[in-house]
Design an enzyme around this catalytic site. Sequence first.
Site, short mmCIF file in Angstrom:
data_model
loop_
_atom_site.label_atom_id
_atom_site.label_comp_id
_atom_site.label_asym_id
_atom_site.label_seq_id
_atom_site.Cartn_x
_atom_site.Cartn_y
_atom_site.Cartn_z
N CYS A 1 0.80 -1.22 0.00
CA CYS A 1 0.00 0.00 0.00
C CYS A 1 0.84 1.27 0.00
O CYS A 1 0.29 2.37 -0.07
CB CYS A 1 -0.96 -0.02 1.19
SG CYS A 1 -1.98 -1.51 1.20
N HIS B 1 -2.66 7.98 6.46
CA HIS B 1 -2.87 6.67 5.84
C HIS B 1 -4.25 6.15 6.25
O HIS B 1 -4.99 5.66 5.40
CB HIS B 1 -1.76 5.71 6.27
CG HIS B 1 -1.82 4.39 5.58
ND1 HIS B 1 -1.74 4.26 4.21
CD2 HIS B 1 -1.96 3.12 6.07
CE1 HIS B 1 -1.83 2.98 3.88
NE2 HIS B 1 -1.96 2.26 4.99
N GLU C 1 -0.66 5.33 13.89
CA GLU C 1 -0.39 6.54 13.11
C GLU C 1 -0.70 7.79 13.92
O GLU C 1 0.08 8.76 13.89
CB GLU C 1 -1.20 6.53 11.82
CG GLU C 1 -0.83 7.69 10.90
CD GLU C 1 -1.55 7.67 9.56
OE1 GLU C 1 -1.15 8.42 8.66
OE2 GLU C 1 -2.54 6.89 9.42
N LYS D 1 -9.53 7.95 2.69
CA LYS D 1 -9.98 6.56 2.50
C LYS D 1 -11.39 6.34 3.04
O LYS D 1 -12.04 5.36 2.69
CB LYS D 1 -9.01 5.59 3.17
CG LYS D 1 -7.66 5.44 2.48
CD LYS D 1 -6.82 4.38 3.16
CE LYS D 1 -5.46 4.22 2.50
NZ LYS D 1 -4.56 5.36 2.76
N HIS E 1 -9.76 1.89 0.32
CA HIS E 1 -8.31 1.72 0.25
C HIS E 1 -7.93 1.23 -1.14
O HIS E 1 -8.21 0.08 -1.50
CB HIS E 1 -7.85 0.74 1.32
CG HIS E 1 -6.38 0.72 1.55
ND1 HIS E 1 -5.48 1.36 0.73
CD2 HIS E 1 -5.64 0.14 2.53
CE1 HIS E 1 -4.26 1.16 1.18
NE2 HIS E 1 -4.34 0.43 2.28
N PHE F 1 1.85 -3.47 3.81
CA PHE F 1 2.20 -4.80 4.33
C PHE F 1 3.69 -5.05 4.06
O PHE F 1 4.20 -4.74 2.98
CB PHE F 1 1.39 -5.89 3.64
CG PHE F 1 -0.04 -6.01 4.10
CD1 PHE F 1 -0.53 -5.23 5.14
CD2 PHE F 1 -0.90 -6.92 3.50
CE1 PHE F 1 -1.85 -5.35 5.56
CE2 PHE F 1 -2.21 -7.05 3.91
CZ PHE F 1 -2.69 -6.26 4.95
#
Length: 421
Positions: free
Chosen positions: A167, A307, A318, A339, A344, A407
């Site tokens: 991502c 994010h 975050e 998002k 996403h 990831f």
Amino acid sequence: MELKRVVVTGLGTLSPIGNDVATTWENAKKGVSGAGPITHFDASKFKTQFACEVKDFDPSAHFDRKKARQLDLYAMYALVAADEAIADAGLENEGIDKDRVGVIFAAGIGGLHTFEEEAGYFALHGEEQGPKYNPFFIPKMIADIAAGQISIDHSFRGPNFGTVSACASSNNALIDAFNYIRLGMADAIVTGGAEAAVFPAGVGGFNSMKALSTRNDDAQGASRPFSGSRDGFVIGEGAAALVLEELEHAKARGAHIYAEVAGAGMSADAYHITATHPEGLGAKLVMENALKDAGMKPEDIDYINMHGTSTPVGDRSEAKAVVEVFGDHAYKMNLSSTKSMTGHLLGAAGAIEALFSIKAMNDGIVPPTINHVEGDNDPEIDYNLNFTFNEPQKREIKAVLSNTFGFGGHNASVIFKKYEE
């Protein structure tokens, strides 16, 4: 050597909330959700039955039949977004040296649908027919092919490759493009990312990890970053493209300049294959690295496009990292997760969020984090931070930071600032 300045001169997108930049941005300002029932396949037996899909996309409006047969859906999205950005930048105008124009374009997964179709066909028929694969199977599936196709379509012969870091992929593509230009290795680069993983393997795979929201009775309210009741991300699809260009090259041809790329950072969590570090150590380091690269102080940033995936661990880490890096200034900035509207976009997330960051700065409007209900709080998140819940907010934005985490522990942050002579 003296590094060259890099600016943004073109934007393009095909998103769950609009099939061009203007529509997408208008809907982002309004807080429109792109979520709805999955239409790409019958998802009735899946734990998650909704997604943020691109709407009303007709390949025949963009590609002839022969070309369409050579492209996975993710590459189609990439080409359409890139075409808009290239036209916006005037990058095919007379006098452009195409040997000095590159394409660095990302995908986190690539041609997943093509892989499903070909592997599924072999599983059903391979025993009696033997290996019978489409000759376009490999070039449709591989994650770098969008970059190759864009360069072929426009005869751009500069640096050309794809980036894959889950991502964080399209932020890494932006960073690579930024570095190649400021080092003098290209005059302009078309960059961004595309993804089309709303298919059985994508939805089923993320379901098995318990990564997706299963709020099937409330698809449009399912992506709720920083809310206490969040239960996973909403998978999205689409593409976004930016034209990055060396400043003097852009000025010489009279290009419109949207923003300057001020700096960028990268880091690794070095912690877990899917989970972010619970204390946000990688997120903290990547933002510090971006500020250092830009030669900026924490108080120079007005807005962070977070994010913010709507996952329990990720949102907490975050938010903690922001407080660690920005201190008291963290409470003076706007934060938001777009998002909540687009879902996403995986490998395309950084690109569309860079686009939102730049448009927010240009218009002086912070897009909201939608779907937060008053009192729906997580005790581990500091709600004195301004997450720009539910309504856009007007403010002057001189600099914006955009975060992406993938990831594997991949972290990438980019800072854009208002262009000044």
